[in-house]
Design an enzyme around this catalytic site. Structure first.
Site, PDB file in Angstrom:
ATOM      1  N   ALA A  43      -0.413  -6.007  -1.776  1.00 34.90           N
ATOM      2  CA  ALA A  43      -0.488  -5.200  -0.552  1.00 34.90           C
ATOM      3  C   ALA A  43      -1.084  -6.006   0.596  1.00 34.90           C
ATOM      4  CB  ALA A  43      -1.306  -3.946  -0.817  1.00 34.90           C
ATOM      5  N   GLU A  44      -2.173  -6.735   0.319  1.00 35.67           N
ATOM      6  CA  GLU A  44      -2.750  -7.633   1.319  1.00 35.67           C
ATOM      7  C   GLU A  44      -3.260  -8.901   0.655  1.00 35.67           C
ATOM      8  OE1 GLU A  44      -2.620  -4.155   3.984  1.00 35.67           O
ATOM      9  OE2 GLU A  44      -3.432  -4.348   1.967  1.00 35.67           O
ATOM     10  N   THR A  45      -3.203  -9.974   1.433  1.00 38.38           N
ATOM     11  CA  THR A  45      -3.881 -11.218   1.089  1.00 38.38           C
ATOM     12  C   THR A  45      -4.866 -11.507   2.205  1.00 38.38           C
ATOM     13  OG1 THR A  45      -1.999 -12.075  -0.159  1.00 38.38           O
ATOM     14  CG2 THR A  45      -3.601 -13.680   0.637  1.00 38.38           C
ATOM     15  N   HIS A  75      -9.638  -2.818   1.093  1.00 40.57           N
ATOM     16  CA  HIS A  75      -9.720  -3.375  -0.256  1.00 40.57           C
ATOM     17  C   HIS A  75      -9.754  -4.892  -0.242  1.00 40.57           C
ATOM     18  CE1 HIS A  75      -5.351  -4.246  -0.308  1.00 40.57           C
ATOM     19  NE2 HIS A  75      -5.597  -4.964  -1.386  1.00 40.57           N
TER      20      HIS A  75
END
Length: 269
Positions: A43-45, A75
């Site tokens: 979802a995110e880096t 997160h």
């Protein structure tokens, strides 16, 4: 270049929301950051580098989905703070310089980390035409969550309705800048949570986000007003699932959770 995969808002592996975390000497060009995020495909880096001492922040921090940079991500911030503390790269509270201002992450003795984020401004709006069909349930209430979060917050009839959702993700993309938060009051608070949510972000290349810290900056004021308490626990009921402890402090919202490093490796390209 060292890369870690961290499961956030969980105290066990293979649950919560996974994020890539890279600690750098400086940010490379945006195209490389986006290519790495696409390769990681979570979802995110998060990408962070240390800042000179004496400033307003300790580390610079940016977040990328597989398709775009985002203004705020809970997160992946939790995951980055976890990496900094577990590796000894930073001790005590860490101040991150981000597109959403300076965000502080404070570690606790039990391994939990508290994030200090801006509270999302909630504006009631009419339930958009067609959103019930796209979501698969009729909302009771709709609210805009402001520019940092960029979601449409929808209150549904009950917890069972939220859990049973199987939305048309392509159709949902038309209703907000980032995505849609569906939420309802917990049916049985004795289970250890006060409200449930699910988050759908097709515009960010994420059909359903496992656990969304930034969404809880909107969920916290929404449910605190209705339940009459500033401290709550939210269950994000995705297949991976995770819990977020929230505390509303006016214009700031505290988000608390654990994180677990599950992969520690080397990016060769």
């Amino acid at each position: 270049m060292r890369i870690r995969i961290v499961d956030a808002f969980t105290d066990r592996p293979f649950a919560g929301n996974p994020a890539g975390v890279l600690l750098l000497d400086a940010f490379p060009d945006d195209g490389r950051l986006q290519r790495v995020a696409l390769e990681v495909n979570h979802a995110e880096t998060a990408f962070a580098h240390r800042l000179p001492e004496g400033g307003a922040a300790d580390w610079a921090l940016r977040w990328f989905t597989p398709v775009a940079e985002v203004a705020m991500c809970g997160h992946a911030t939790l995951a980055t703070a976890h990496v900094l503390h577990t590796t000894g790269a930073h001790e005590g509270p860490v101040r991150f310089a981000t597109r959403s201002g300076v965000l502080v992450a404070t570690p606790h003795e039990d391994g939990a980390i508290t994030l200090d984020f801006p509270t999302a401004p909630l504006t009631p709006v009419d339930v958009p035409d067609g959103v019930a069909e796209a979501l698969g349930a009729a909302p009771r209430t709709a609210l805009d969550t402001g520019p940092n979060v960029g979601d449409l917050l929808l209150e549904l009839a009950d917890e069972k309705t939220v859990l049973a959702l199987s939305p048309d993700h392509k159709a949902l993309a038309a209703y907000s800048e980032r995505g849609v938060i569906a939420t309802a009051r917990a049916e049985d608070p004795a289970r250890g949570y006060d409200f449930v949510s699910r988050c759908f972000f097709p515009n960010m290349g994420i059909d359903e986000d496992p656990v969304t810290g930034s969404a809880h900056t909107a969920l916290a004021p929404f449910w605190s007003e209705r339940l009459g308490r500033t401290r709550l626990i939210g269950l994000q009921a995705s297949p991976r699932s995770g819990r977020v402890r929230t505390e509303l402090r006016g214009e700031r919202t505290l988000l608390t959770g654990h994180a677990v490093t599950v992969i520690d490796g080397e990016l060769l390209a």
